[in-house]
Design a protein around this motif. Sequence first.
Motif, PDB file in Angstrom:
ATOM      1  N   SER A  46       9.812 -14.581  86.011  1.00  0.00           N
ATOM      2  CA  SER A  46       8.929 -13.530  86.532  1.00  0.00           C
ATOM      3  C   SER A  46       9.265 -13.211  87.985  1.00  0.00           C
ATOM      4  N   THR A  47       9.731 -14.215  88.696  1.00  0.00           N
ATOM      5  CA  THR A  47      10.181 -13.989  90.083  1.00  0.00           C
ATOM      6  C   THR A  47      11.566 -14.567  90.323  1.00  0.00           C
ATOM      7  N   GLY A  48      12.079 -15.337  89.389  1.00  0.00           N
ATOM      8  CA  GLY A  48      13.374 -15.992  89.573  1.00  0.00           C
ATOM      9  C   GLY A  48      14.505 -15.249  88.877  1.00  0.00           C
ATOM     10  N   PHE A  49      15.710 -15.799  89.002  1.00  0.00           N
ATOM     11  CA  PHE A  49      16.896 -15.148  88.469  1.00  0.00           C
ATOM     12  C   PHE A  49      17.802 -16.194  87.825  1.00  0.00           C
ATOM     13  N   GLU A  50      18.331 -15.863  86.648  1.00  0.00           N
ATOM     14  CA  GLU A  50      19.181 -16.812  85.941  1.00  0.00           C
ATOM     15  C   GLU A  50      20.429 -17.153  86.749  1.00  0.00           C
ATOM     16  N   TRP A  51      20.946 -16.183  87.514  1.00  0.00           N
ATOM     17  CA  TRP A  51      22.166 -16.433  88.279  1.00  0.00           C
ATOM     18  C   TRP A  51      21.953 -17.419  89.432  1.00  0.00           C
ATOM     19  N   ALA A  52      20.708 -17.747  89.730  1.00  0.00           N
ATOM     20  CA  ALA A  52      20.427 -18.610  90.886  1.00  0.00           C
ATOM     21  C   ALA A  52      20.733 -20.081  90.619  1.00  0.00           C
ATOM     22  N   ILE A  53      20.919 -20.454  89.362  1.00  0.00           N
ATOM     23  CA  ILE A  53      21.209 -21.860  89.044  1.00  0.00           C
ATOM     24  C   ILE A  53      22.659 -21.995  88.604  1.00  0.00           C
ATOM     25  N   PRO A  54      23.235 -23.186  88.693  1.00  0.00           N
ATOM     26  CA  PRO A  54      24.621 -23.378  88.268  1.00  0.00           C
ATOM     27  C   PRO A  54      24.822 -22.972  86.804  1.00  0.00           C
ATOM     28  N   GLN A  55      25.974 -22.383  86.508  1.00  0.00           N
ATOM     29  CA  GLN A  55      26.246 -21.890  85.159  1.00  0.00           C
ATOM     30  C   GLN A  55      26.250 -23.014  84.125  1.00  0.00           C
ATOM     31  N   SER A  56      26.556 -24.217  84.557  1.00  0.00           N
ATOM     32  CA  SER A  56      26.650 -25.338  83.621  1.00  0.00           C
ATOM     33  C   SER A  56      25.284 -25.894  83.217  1.00  0.00           C
ATOM     34  N   VAL A  57      24.220 -25.428  83.856  1.00  0.00           N
ATOM     35  CA  VAL A  57      22.881 -25.972  83.623  1.00  0.00           C
ATOM     36  C   VAL A  57      22.165 -25.169  82.534  1.00  0.00           C
ATOM     37  N   LYS A  58      21.577 -25.881  81.586  1.00  0.00           N
ATOM     38  CA  LYS A  58      20.837 -25.246  80.497  1.00  0.00           C
ATOM     39  C   LYS A  58      19.526 -24.667  81.012  1.00  0.00           C
ATOM     40  N   LEU A  59      19.310 -23.373  80.763  1.00  0.00           N
ATOM     41  CA  LEU A  59      18.065 -22.703  81.136  1.00  0.00           C
ATOM     42  C   LEU A  59      17.265 -22.366  79.893  1.00  0.00           C
ATOM     43  N   TYR A  60      16.009 -22.805  79.881  1.00  0.00           N
ATOM     44  CA  TYR A  60      15.061 -22.376  78.859  1.00  0.00           C
ATOM     45  C   TYR A  60      14.200 -21.286  79.488  1.00  0.00           C
ATOM     46  N   GLU A  61      14.335 -20.057  78.979  1.00  0.00           N
ATOM     47  CA  GLU A  61      13.518 -18.976  79.516  1.00  0.00           C
ATOM     48  C   GLU A  61      12.165 -19.005  78.800  1.00  0.00           C
ATOM     49  N   GLY A  62      11.144 -19.377  79.537  1.00  0.00           N
ATOM     50  CA  GLY A  62       9.819 -19.498  78.947  1.00  0.00           C
ATOM     51  C   GLY A  62       8.839 -19.998  79.980  1.00  0.00           C
ATOM     52  N   ASP A  63       7.621 -20.247  79.544  1.00  0.00           N
ATOM     53  CA  ASP A  63       6.533 -20.592  80.447  1.00  0.00           C
ATOM     54  C   ASP A  63       6.071 -22.022  80.214  1.00  0.00           C
TER      55      ASP A  63
END
Length: 314
Positions: free
Chosen positions: A19-36
């Motif tokens: 909602s305020t963050g960006f996927e590109w802000a974390i290292p590409q190798s790190v798993k991101l779960y987009e959710g709340d």
Amino acid sequence: MAWCLHDAGEDFVVIDNLSTGFEWAIPQSVKLYEGDITDEKLLQTIFHNHDITAVIHFAGSIIVPESVSNPLKYYNNNTAASRTLIEACVKNNIKHFIFSSTAAVYGDPKVIPVSEDAPLSPLSPYGTSKLMTELMLRDTAAAHDFQYTALRYFNVAGADPEGRTGQSTRNATHLIKVACEAALGKRTHLGIFGADFDTPDKTGIRDYIHVSDLASAHYLALKRLREGGESIVMNAGYGDGYSVLQVIDAVKAVSEVDFEVKTEPRRAGDSPKVVADNSKIMSNLDWKPQFDDLPTIIRHALNWEKKLQFKNSL
């Protein structure tokens, strides 16, 4: 924090609703779960799929005036959501928890610098929503095999010195970021919200801490818990205070731009002066701040703002 953990070789995943963050802000190798973090099924999936041993909780809303005008948003997104996350940790036997709290829990402290045992009297729903989470953590730790660290942030500023990430949300309210935007022409002027405080130059005084030093404090707090440390609440600041006018002068000096400044009415919930007594964090963590210097903080923030300007122009 993600880059700090990545640089340290830690294995971790991130959950963010973006909602305020960006996927590109974390290292590409790190798993991101987009959710709340209010999504109990998603939390259970994450805890089931990964051998999670600790949670570092940054999710929440942070704009003080907005919390005054929309308190229920803050009690939902900060307090109720934190309760859901804490309960999921207990259910999954996760014993270590680090929480982003705030100096706003002190309100208008009578003694400066303010220590952790000062009276807690928030001036805004933002501060109260964070304090309520601290109380939930205290009571949970008393009832379960669960240890936590709550870091009460003072004014976070700057950016990753290597230029990998920095504050990027639109319509920012943080003074140093806003001043850097004004210096680069992204804003027509900078507003000073209140010039009638009981301070030497009549503007609010704050303790500014570099975001990289704050991230390293979290990592050291995690190590302390892993080594058997008890639950603790600590201020995260340098113990130095700068007024709004001093910060503006410093931004003008670093940027070499004399941007327009206008005085505007006070914002609801703002304290006149808040500076950290940081003796507790200095004695409990092997914390050696690397960027305790206002011009350095501003230079890193300004460099990031220039990078954002270039990124947005592409």
